[in-house]
Design an enzyme around this catalytic site. Structure first.
Site, mmCIF file in Angstrom:
data_model
loop_
_atom_site.group_PDB
_atom_site.id
_atom_site.type_symbol
_atom_site.label_atom_id
_atom_site.label_comp_id
_atom_site.label_asym_id
_atom_site.label_seq_id
_atom_site.Cartn_x
_atom_site.Cartn_y
_atom_site.Cartn_z
ATOM 1 N N LYS A 1 -5.067 -9.545 -6.261
ATOM 2 C CA LYS A 1 -6.170 -9.993 -5.830
ATOM 3 C C LYS A 1 -7.546 -9.357 -5.843
ATOM 4 O O LYS A 1 -7.233 -7.633 -5.891
ATOM 5 C CB LYS A 1 -5.914 -10.011 -4.358
ATOM 6 C CG LYS A 1 -5.850 -8.695 -3.324
ATOM 7 C CD LYS A 1 -6.370 -8.984 -1.615
ATOM 8 C CE LYS A 1 -6.084 -7.874 -0.924
ATOM 9 N NZ LYS A 1 -6.498 -7.619 0.058
ATOM 10 N N LYS B 1 0.755 -0.987 -0.150
ATOM 11 C CA LYS B 1 0.256 -0.184 -0.101
ATOM 12 C C LYS B 1 0.484 1.756 -0.037
ATOM 13 O O LYS B 1 0.795 2.223 -0.351
ATOM 14 C CB LYS B 1 -1.131 0.489 1.487
ATOM 15 C CG LYS B 1 -1.850 -1.178 1.041
ATOM 16 C CD LYS B 1 -3.168 -0.964 1.889
ATOM 17 C CE LYS B 1 -4.699 -2.221 1.419
ATOM 18 N NZ LYS B 1 -5.305 -2.467 2.311
ATOM 19 N N LYS C 1 -11.399 -3.995 -2.892
ATOM 20 C CA LYS C 1 -13.159 -3.479 -2.765
ATOM 21 C C LYS C 1 -11.894 -1.599 -3.541
ATOM 22 O O LYS C 1 -13.328 -1.102 -4.008
ATOM 23 C CB LYS C 1 -13.395 -3.359 -1.382
ATOM 24 C CG LYS C 1 -13.199 -2.798 0.189
ATOM 25 C CD LYS C 1 -13.842 -2.503 0.531
ATOM 26 C CE LYS C 1 -13.078 -3.579 1.998
ATOM 27 N NZ LYS C 1 -11.779 -3.212 3.237
HETATM 28 N N1 AQP Z 1 -9.186 -11.179 -2.504
HETATM 29 C C1 AQP Z 1 -9.735 -11.699 -1.583
HETATM 30 N N2 AQP Z 1 -9.755 -12.865 -1.193
HETATM 31 C C2 AQP Z 1 -10.074 -13.670 -0.320
HETATM 32 N N3 AQP Z 1 -10.790 -12.903 1.234
HETATM 33 C C3 AQP Z 1 -10.188 -11.576 0.612
HETATM 34 N N4 AQP Z 1 -10.252 -10.283 1.858
HETATM 35 C C4 AQP Z 1 -9.873 -9.773 0.774
HETATM 36 N N5 AQP Z 1 -9.586 -9.698 -0.207
HETATM 37 C C5 AQP Z 1 -9.742 -11.082 -0.171
HETATM 38 C C6 AQP Z 1 -10.849 -10.993 3.065
HETATM 39 O O1 AQP Z 1 -11.601 -10.127 3.324
HETATM 40 C C7 AQP Z 1 -11.806 -9.542 4.653
HETATM 41 C C8 AQP Z 1 -11.652 -7.770 4.437
HETATM 42 O O2 AQP Z 1 -10.485 -7.458 5.243
HETATM 43 P P1 AQP Z 1 -9.835 -5.599 5.031
HETATM 44 O O3 AQP Z 1 -11.508 -5.004 4.050
HETATM 45 O O4 AQP Z 1 -9.801 -5.757 6.286
HETATM 46 O O5 AQP Z 1 -8.472 -5.630 4.295
HETATM 47 P P2 AQP Z 1 -8.335 -6.093 3.246
HETATM 48 O O6 AQP Z 1 -8.129 -7.681 3.265
HETATM 49 O O7 AQP Z 1 -6.894 -5.083 2.297
HETATM 50 O O8 AQP Z 1 -9.320 -5.902 1.783
HETATM 51 P P3 AQP Z 1 -9.537 -5.714 0.506
HETATM 52 O O9 AQP Z 1 -11.283 -5.744 -0.257
HETATM 53 O O10 AQP Z 1 -8.576 -5.498 -0.866
HETATM 54 O O11 AQP Z 1 -9.644 -4.229 0.800
HETATM 55 P P4 AQP Z 1 -8.903 -2.823 0.514
HETATM 56 O O12 AQP Z 1 -8.743 -2.373 -0.548
HETATM 57 O O13 AQP Z 1 -9.528 -1.847 1.315
HETATM 58 O O14 AQP Z 1 -7.514 -2.631 1.254
HETATM 59 C C9 AQP Z 1 -9.689 -10.131 5.231
HETATM 60 O O15 AQP Z 1 -10.611 -11.296 6.464
HETATM 61 C C10 AQP Z 1 -9.340 -9.796 3.949
HETATM 62 O O16 AQP Z 1 -8.461 -11.571 4.129
#
Ligand code: AQP
Length: 332
Positions: A203, A116, A206
């Site tokens: 991956k 990030k 969101k």
């Molecule tokens: N691609 C993925 N496949 C499976 N699990 C996923 N998670 C996120 N992306 C995937 C799981 O969803 C939860 C969300 O956690 P978060 O929002 O705190 O953080 P993150 O992992 O950074 O999720 P994103 O969607 O990728 O958000 P952004 O874009 O904000 O960084 C966690 O349990 C994660 O493992």
């Protein structure tokens, strides 16, 4: 007869954007499944959303959407304490205590921080990495210890943060004699890492800037179908699981997770189909899933404010107790 005390489950999702099907498959689906077995605390990580710049109006909307989506996906507030992280002010204090027990080296080694912070740097060419990005894991460690959680359902991307939590919990136990549980991650067998639809080596996230890369839980179901039909695959024309076929394997994972079958069973079902037929089936499954979730989402949106008050009250009681335990141990 001895009644065994239920273990404690904790998980959260950062309010950085609209939830994707990857957040559902990687995290929420397991939270729903496990809420009968564990004493569950699930929250909307709105403080974590501040680790990167975010428009206040967008954040306010995201946190409500996520609350209602948790309910729509099957989180039951009779079984789970569901709350906004910022409603329980102990999270901020706990973060400070944890920060005092970590090093910059430890935090800057985290893969998520590296990924990030590189994006932030390259987007404006300057050394402007927000401090909050570095502290994302300490806030998360604090979240887990505040509820003395044993099990954390997450996708594989969060495994390193759970390992850090384990190290810090043990460190605090040794130094301050506080007896925190050393938590375990719970990573799903299927869908631990759902990939982007436009680049299946990356991956699904969101906060991805290309909306075609992700299926959002609030996407119009017909648009979601179209995204699946256009998902990047390969030119081989054969359907099977392989590291060399990330696009096809990803669609098989999405299908099997939504249908509750194994990846092998999904592979077997489609082995004689062409890509068009396969994508149509996956697309229809996604469309049906979203339609169902969205119907419930609209119903639950009406009750989130009252549910949030109840959730925060219950969560605060436990958070206060665990915070006091650490403060006392540390001499405060
Ligand atoms: N691609 C993925 N496949 C499976 N699990 C996923 N998670 C996120 N992306 C995937 C799981 O969803 C939860 C969300 O956690 P978060 O929002 O705190 O953080 P993150 O992992 O950074 O999720 P994103 O969607 O990728 O958000 P952004 O874009 O904000 O960084 C966690 O349990 C994660 O493992």
């Amino acid at each position: 007869m001895m009644i065994e005390k239920k273990k404690i489950l904790l998980s959260g999702i950062t309010a950085t954007g609209n939830l994707t099907i990857a957040n559902y498959i990687g995290a929420i689906k397991n939270m729903v499944k496990l809420q009968d077995k564990y004493t569950s605390y699930i929250f909307i990580a709105d403080l974590h959303a501040l680790t990167l710049p975010i428009d206040p109006k967008v954040l306010a909307e995201n946190r409500k959407n996520i609350f209602a989506l948790y309910l729509a996906c099957g989180i039951d507030t009779n079984k789970t304490t569901l709350f906004y992280q910022s409603d329980v002010i102990e999270h901020g204090m706990m973060n400070w205590l944890i920060l005092s027990q970590t090093t910059i080296g430890e935090l800057s080694r985290m893969t998520q921080f590296k990924d990030k912070s590189t994006k932030v740097k390259t987007s404006n060419g300057m050394e402007t990495i927000p401090t909050g990005l570095l502290m994302y894991p300490t806030l998360m460690v604090g979240d887990i210890l505040l509820y003395n959680a044993d099990i954390i359902p997450v996708g594989i991307d969060q495994k390193q943060h759970i390992e850090l939590t384990r190290d810090i919990a043990s460190r605090l136990n040794n130094k301050f004699n506080v007896e925190f549980s050393v938590p375990e991650p719970f990573i799903p067998e299927i869908g631990a890492k759902i990939m982007s639809l436009t680049d299946p080596t990356k991956k699904m996230s969101k906060s991805d800037t290309n909306p075609k890369s992700s299926i959002y839980l609030l996407d119009n179901p017909d648009d979601a179908y179209k995204k699946i039909m256009k998902a990047v695959t390969d030119s081989e024309g054969k359907i099977y699981i392989s590291e060399n076929k990330p696009g096809i394997t990803n669609l098989l994972s999405i299908y099997s997770a939504l249908k509750n079958i194994s990846l092998k069973e999904a592979e077997e079902l489609f082995k004689d189909k062409n890509y068009g037929e396969f994508k149509h089936e996956v697309g229809m499954t996604v469309k049906e899933f979203l339609t169902n979730i969205q119907e419930k989402y609209h119903k639950y949106y009406q009750i989130i404010d009252s549910e949030a008050i109840k959730g925060a009250e219950k969560a605060s009681l436990v958070a206060k107790e665990n915070l006091a335990k650490l403060m006392k141990g540390m001499g405060l």
